[in-house]
Structures are given as C-alpha cells and as structure tokens.
Scaffold this motif. Structure first.
Motif, short mmCIF file in Angstrom:
data_model
loop_
_atom_site.label_atom_id
_atom_site.label_comp_id
_atom_site.label_asym_id
_atom_site.label_seq_id
_atom_site.Cartn_x
_atom_site.Cartn_y
_atom_site.Cartn_z
N PHE A 66 37.16 21.18 49.84
CA PHE A 66 36.80 21.18 48.42
C PHE A 66 35.30 21.00 48.22
CE2 PHE A 66 41.32 20.42 48.14
CZ PHE A 66 41.65 21.37 47.19
N ALA A 67 34.64 20.35 49.19
CA ALA A 67 33.19 20.19 49.07
C ALA A 67 32.50 21.55 49.18
CB ALA A 67 32.69 19.24 50.15
N TYR A 68 33.03 22.41 50.06
CA TYR A 68 32.38 23.71 50.26
C TYR A 68 32.90 24.79 49.33
CZ TYR A 68 30.56 21.68 54.52
OH TYR A 68 29.92 20.88 55.40
N LEU A 69 33.95 24.45 48.58
CA LEU A 69 34.59 25.47 47.75
C LEU A 69 33.62 26.15 46.78
CD1 LEU A 69 37.29 26.79 47.37
CD2 LEU A 69 37.82 25.14 45.59
N PRO A 70 32.78 25.37 46.02
CA PRO A 70 31.89 26.05 45.06
C PRO A 70 30.96 27.05 45.73
CG PRO A 70 31.89 23.68 44.71
CD PRO A 70 32.66 23.92 45.95
N ALA A 71 30.35 26.64 46.85
CA ALA A 71 29.42 27.54 47.54
C ALA A 71 30.15 28.80 47.99
CB ALA A 71 28.80 26.82 48.74
N GLY A 72 31.33 28.62 48.55
CA GLY A 72 32.11 29.77 49.02
C GLY A 72 32.47 30.69 47.88
N MET A 73 32.89 30.08 46.77
CA MET A 73 33.26 30.87 45.60
C MET A 73 32.07 31.69 45.11
SD MET A 73 36.44 30.14 44.33
CE MET A 73 36.63 29.69 42.63
N LEU A 74 30.88 31.06 45.16
CA LEU A 74 29.68 31.74 44.68
C LEU A 74 29.40 32.99 45.51
CD1 LEU A 74 27.40 31.34 42.58
CD2 LEU A 74 26.03 30.42 44.45
N VAL A 75 29.44 32.82 46.84
CA VAL A 75 29.19 33.97 47.73
C VAL A 75 30.21 35.06 47.46
CG1 VAL A 75 29.12 34.73 50.11
CG2 VAL A 75 28.12 32.54 49.49
N GLY A 76 31.47 34.64 47.35
CA GLY A 76 32.53 35.61 47.10
C GLY A 76 32.31 36.33 45.79
N ALA A 77 31.91 35.59 44.76
CA ALA A 77 31.71 36.20 43.44
C ALA A 77 30.58 37.22 43.49
CB ALA A 77 31.40 35.11 42.42
N VAL A 78 29.48 36.87 44.21
CA VAL A 78 28.35 37.81 44.30
C VAL A 78 28.79 39.11 44.96
CG1 VAL A 78 26.14 38.21 45.44
CG2 VAL A 78 26.57 36.04 44.30
N LEU A 79 29.52 39.00 46.09
CA LEU A 79 29.96 40.19 46.80
C LEU A 79 30.88 41.02 45.92
CD1 LEU A 79 30.60 38.90 50.41
CD2 LEU A 79 28.76 40.33 49.59
N LEU A 80 31.80 40.33 45.23
CA LEU A 80 32.76 41.04 44.39
C LEU A 80 32.04 41.80 43.28
CD1 LEU A 80 35.79 41.47 44.00
CD2 LEU A 80 35.74 39.64 42.31
N THR A 81 31.05 41.12 42.66
CA THR A 81 30.30 41.77 41.58
C THR A 81 29.62 43.03 42.09
OG1 THR A 81 29.73 39.49 41.06
CG2 THR A 81 28.87 41.18 39.59
N GLU A 82 29.01 42.91 43.26
CA GLU A 82 28.31 44.07 43.82
C GLU A 82 29.26 45.24 44.02
OE1 GLU A 82 24.71 41.86 46.25
OE2 GLU A 82 26.42 42.69 47.33
N LEU A 83 30.42 44.93 44.59
CA LEU A 83 31.41 45.99 44.82
C LEU A 83 31.81 46.62 43.50
CD1 LEU A 83 33.78 44.67 47.61
CD2 LEU A 83 32.26 46.63 47.67
N VAL A 84 32.07 45.75 42.50
CA VAL A 84 32.52 46.26 41.20
C VAL A 84 31.43 47.14 40.59
CG1 VAL A 84 33.02 45.57 38.83
CG2 VAL A 84 34.16 44.43 40.73
N VAL A 85 30.16 46.70 40.74
CA VAL A 85 29.06 47.49 40.16
C VAL A 85 29.00 48.87 40.80
CG1 VAL A 85 26.56 47.67 40.05
CG2 VAL A 85 27.67 45.55 39.40
N ILE A 86 29.12 48.90 42.14
CA ILE A 86 29.04 50.21 42.82
C ILE A 86 30.20 51.10 42.41
CG2 ILE A 86 29.17 51.33 45.06
CD1 ILE A 86 27.69 48.97 46.21
N ALA A 87 31.41 50.54 42.53
CA ALA A 87 32.58 51.35 42.20
C ALA A 87 32.54 51.74 40.73
CB ALA A 87 33.86 50.56 42.51
N GLY A 88 32.09 50.82 39.86
CA GLY A 88 32.03 51.10 38.43
C GLY A 88 31.06 52.23 38.12
N SER A 89 29.92 52.25 38.84
CA SER A 89 28.94 53.29 38.57
C SER A 89 29.52 54.67 38.90
CB SER A 89 27.67 53.04 39.39
OG SER A 89 27.92 53.36 40.73
#
Lengths: 336, 205
Positions: free
Chosen positions: B89-112
């Motif tokens: 749980f201590a590392y959860l926020p950091a992990g979530m952040l990295v995951g969110a960044v990667l997901l956003t990038e993928l969505v942006v590419i696929a969305g474009s």
C-alpha cells in the motif's frame, strides 16, 4: 465438404506424415547412438561392449528402453511436482522441434524458413531451461548445483557459438539453412574456417554437456547432476533429449562446415551417391568424434571451463569475425 | 484472415494471462517461468506481423539469456515475498501514477488514429514490404546506415555497464593460488622432475 478435405485435412495429414518421417528415424538414431557409443567406447578400451541381447547386442537399446518404461517414476516428497514433470518433457520437446528446419537434402526440410539459423540457435539456447527447472524442482542439493553449473556453462559457450555462426553467415549472406549449404558448393567452410570449426565443435560439446565438459553430471562430485532425482520414464526423456541434441548439434555442424548433403567433389563417382546418404555419412562422422572425445579426454575443472569459454574462445571467435569481414570487404567477396 | 485473427487473439490472451500470473504468483520462480511463456507469446505476435527476425531475437536474447539470469538470481536468493508485499500500500500511489501515465499515452496514440485516420500515415515506414526484401536485411540496412551512431552509442553504454559490473564485483584477494596456463606450459620436465635411484634400505637424503 470437398474443399475441407483438400484445403485443410489433406495438408494436415501430409504435415503429420512429414513430422513422423523426421521423428521416427530420429528416435531410432538416438537409440542406436547409445548402442554405438557403448560399442565404440568398448573397442577403444579393449572391451566388447553390449554383446548378449540379440546378435552383436543389437537389441540392447530396445531392452534398455523397455527397462526404463517398466520402472516407477518417483517424485521426491519436497519436489515441485508440476515443474519436476515439465522439465524432462521440455528438454525432449525442444530436442525434437529443432529438427523442423534441418535440410537433409535440397528442399527436404519440414519448414524451409528464412531465419533457419536463428531458429536453431534460439532452440538450442532454450535447452538450458529444462536443466534449470529440473535442478530447482528436485529440491536436492546435488541436482541444484548440477543445474547451476550447467546453466553457467551453456550461457558461456553460447556466446562463442553465436560468433562462429556469424562468421559463416558473413560468407553466406543469408540466414536460410539451404542457402548456407548451397554457398559451400565450391569449397566447404571447414577449409577457410578451420579454427572456427574447432571452436564450434568444442562449444557443441559444451552445449550438450559431453565429456570433457560434462561437469553438470560429474558423477564423482555431484552424483547424477541435475537428473539425480529422476527415474523411469522422466529419466528416459532426459536421456533421449540429450542424445537427440547431440545428433542435432552434429547436423548443425555438418550444415555449417561440412557442406550438408553436397558430395566432397562434384565429379562422377561422388555424385552418384544421393544427398541424404552424404548427409548421414557426415553426421555419423561427427557423432563418432563426439564419442571419441568421451573415450579420450578427462573432465575439465570448472574454472578451466570458464577460462576456455570466456578468455580463449570468445576473443578468438570475435577476432575471426572481424578478420572474415575485413577480408570479404577488402577483396569484394561479399555475397549478394 | 479469420484464422489469423483467431491466432492473434489466442496469443494475446495467453500473453495477458501470463502477465497477470507474473505479478500474482506466490513463488518467484513460477513468476519467471510465466514471464518466459509471455515472451514466447510476444514472439508469436511478431511472427504474425511478419517480423520473424525480431521474434527470434526476442527468443534468443530475452528467453535464452536474460530470463536465465533472472531465474539464476531468483533461485539463488532467498527472496521472502511476504516482506516485499508488506509495502504494497505504501508503493501503490507511485505504481498507480506510472500506470496512469502509460495508459494515457496509449489512449492518446490510439485516439489520434481514431480522430485523425491519416495520422497513422505520419509514421515513416522505414522498412520496405516483405516481398522486396527479407526483414533481416531491411533491419540491417536501417540500423547500420541511418542509425549507426545510435547503434554505436548503445554499444558503448552496454560496454560501460559491463565494466561497471566488473568493477563493483571484482575483489583481488591475496594468497589465492591460481592456475596460469602459459606458465604451466612453459615448464620443462627436465627442470622440475628428477629421477633418482633409491638404494635398498638406504633412502634418500
């Protein structure tokens, strides 16, 4: 319906028949390689080898196989069951799938793929998994130590093996195994690349854990090495896989250096003999060398093994890659 | 076509399942084995796209070498995953952040691609079609001409990493007897071995 038969079912039947035509002779060859090994080593040590089962002991491999089939497969109490069973299956499976790309004659390979050499190299680099998994899953010190040694050994010798393959590929200009053989029509690569042939053969010995590099199963120190805990059919699968690998590495050597199915001279009496026979003869010669080494040489010490791999073979083969590339470029001999 | 997409979904399903297994398995060795199976599925996907060279290099490098070293380390170290999980749980926020960044990038590419279908044409196809040239050759042509400096630079980076690893782990200890092969070869039996006649009951002095 007719379309189904000609479009799907018939190719399927053909490919299964083709696979059987590769695997069945291969298993026969494996069985009689064990016999040949015992006979040749017997002759070298002034013994007779197997003599009692059948004429000249010819039925000995059959008897051995039946004996192993009849034995109980014991799984140690502390073992990881799934991985323990999976390891020999993987070893055996890998030693068979590699044969899909070996051309015994022009166009006789099951899959004549563009990257055949890489495929063979990839499959042979996977062999280490069966060993590591066996050693770890057995939950035994001997097996684990054997597996560790074996993994280190195989990873080390793969490097020089890869560089030797690169030198040959530089002279061929293709990763296709049939092209590799056809490029040797004028001269077999063993002549210009003799030092590389020696390195390749030695590395092949190390890859297949044969004497003088059989430390992973050094009986006097590690009992049976990584298959100490195996018995019955699982043990038989390891043995079959090991011998099939020996034949595979010999076939690879024949293709890379000894001109595959090509006759030594392209003149009358030699060209009468068909390609597959030439291939089999060269293969038998290589296998004899494997057995000969076992009967002749003592086992390497572990640090000597690592020294030979990293400090001798790696620089030598790297140097030869540079040299070959330099010569090819300087004289404009680069293949198209 | 149907067959190809079936195979694609087969490989990608197994790949995803393996990926989940890698991070959920209790036993680290099992995790690495699932990682290996995952690499294989990725190689299969490469082959489906006609990139057989990349597929086999993936198998040779990642499965044949990198994962073997992973397995080595995981088997040799006594990793207690219970203590590692304590910090989940201590590392959860950091992990979530990295995951969110990667997901956003993928969505942006696929969305474009969805918003601007011609955007996918912006990607320069460096590799000629498979009918003209095998992809091994095509890759080599690009790698050793256009990107030769980057290629060399990556080689230098790896070399430095290798030297660093050696420097960190090399210990020179005194009093270790090592074998020197040239020295051994250079020895002359005449100088080191002496044959002497031993008189009966006399012994040697």
């Amino acid at each position: 319906m007719a379309e189904f038969w000609t479009g799907v079912a018939l190719p399927l039947v053909l490919i299964v028949a083709h696979i059987l035509a590769i695997v069945v002779p291969l298993l026969g060859a494996v069985a009689y390689l064990t016999y040949a090994e015992r006979k040749v080593m017997g002759a070298m040590q002034l013994r007779q080898g197997p003599m009692l089962v059948g004429p000249f002991g010819l039925l000995q491999p059959v008897a051995d196989g039946l004996k192993l089939l009849g034995k109980e497969t014991i799984i140690p109490a502390g073992a990881n069951r799934v991985v323990f069973i999976l390891a020999p299956i993987l070893t055996f499976f890998l030693s068979l799938v590699a044969w899909a790309v070996i051309p015994v004659n022009a166009g006789w390979a099951l899959a004549d793929i563009n990257v055949g050499v890489l495929y063979l190299f990839a499959i042979s680099s996977l062999g280490v998994y069966g060993i590591i998994m066996a050693g770890w899953a057995s939950n035994s010190r001997y097996a684990f130590l054997g597996a560790m040694r074996s993994a280190a050994q195989m990873v080390s010798y793969e490097v020089s093996l890869g560089l030797v393959i690169i030198t040959v590929l530089l002279c061929v200009g293709s990763l296709n195994l049939t092209d590799v053989v056809m490029a040797q029509q004028s001269v077999w690569f063993i002549l210009p690349h003799l030092p590389m042939f020696v390195i390749f053969f030695t590395s092949a010995l190390a890859e297949t854990s044969r004497t003088p590099f059989d430390l992973p199963e050094g009986e006097s120190e590690l009992v049976g090495g990584y298959f100490t805990e195996y018995s019955g059919m699982t043990f038989a699968l390891f043995m079959l896989g090991e011998y099939a690998n020996i034949i595979l590495m010999s076939a690879f050597t024949v293709i890379l250096f000894l001109g595959g199915w090509l006759p030594p001279f392209d003149v009358a009496p030699f060209t009468w003999i068909p390609g597959p026979i030439w291939f089999a003869l060269k293969l038998a010669l290589m296998l004899f060398c494997f057995i000969w080494m076992r009967a002749t040489l003592p086992r390497f010490r572990y640090d000597q093994l690592m020294r030979l791999g990293w400090k001798v073979f790696l620089p030598a083969s790297l140097l030869w890659v540079v040299l070959t590339a330099g010569v090819l470029v300087t004289f404009g001999w680069l293949p198209e | 076509m149907i067959f190809e997409s079936l195979v694609f979904y087969l490989f990608s399903t197994i790949l995803l399942v393996c990926g989940v297994m890698v991070i959920t398995m209790r036993n680290p060795v099992h995790s690495v084995l699932f990682l290996v199976v995952g690499f294989f599925q990725a190689a299969g996907l490469f082959i489906l796209m006609g990139a057989e060279f990349l597929a086999l290099i993936l198998v040779i490098v990642y499965v044949g070498a990198v994962s073997v070293l992973f397995l080595f380390v995981v088997m040799m170290l006594d990793v207690d995953f219970a203590t590692l999980r304590r910090g989940f749980f201590a590392y959860l926020p950091a992990g979530m952040l990295v995951g969110a960044v990667l997901l956003t990038e993928l969505v942006v590419i696929a969305g474009s691609w969805v918003v601007l279908p011609e955007a996918s044409g912006n990607v320069a196809l460096a590799i000629p079609p498979a009918s003209e040239m095998t992809n091994t050759e095509a890759l080599g042509r690009v790698l050793y001409t256009e990107y030769v400096y980057l290629f060399q630079a990556s080689g230098v980076v790896l070399l430095i990493a290798m030297i660093g690893a050696i420097v960190l782990t090399l210990r020179t200890r005194d009093g270790v007897r090592r074998q020197s092969v040239p020295e051994q070869f250079a020895r002359d039996p005449k100088e080191v071995v002496e044959v002497r006649k031993v008189p009966a009951r006399g012994g040697l002095s």
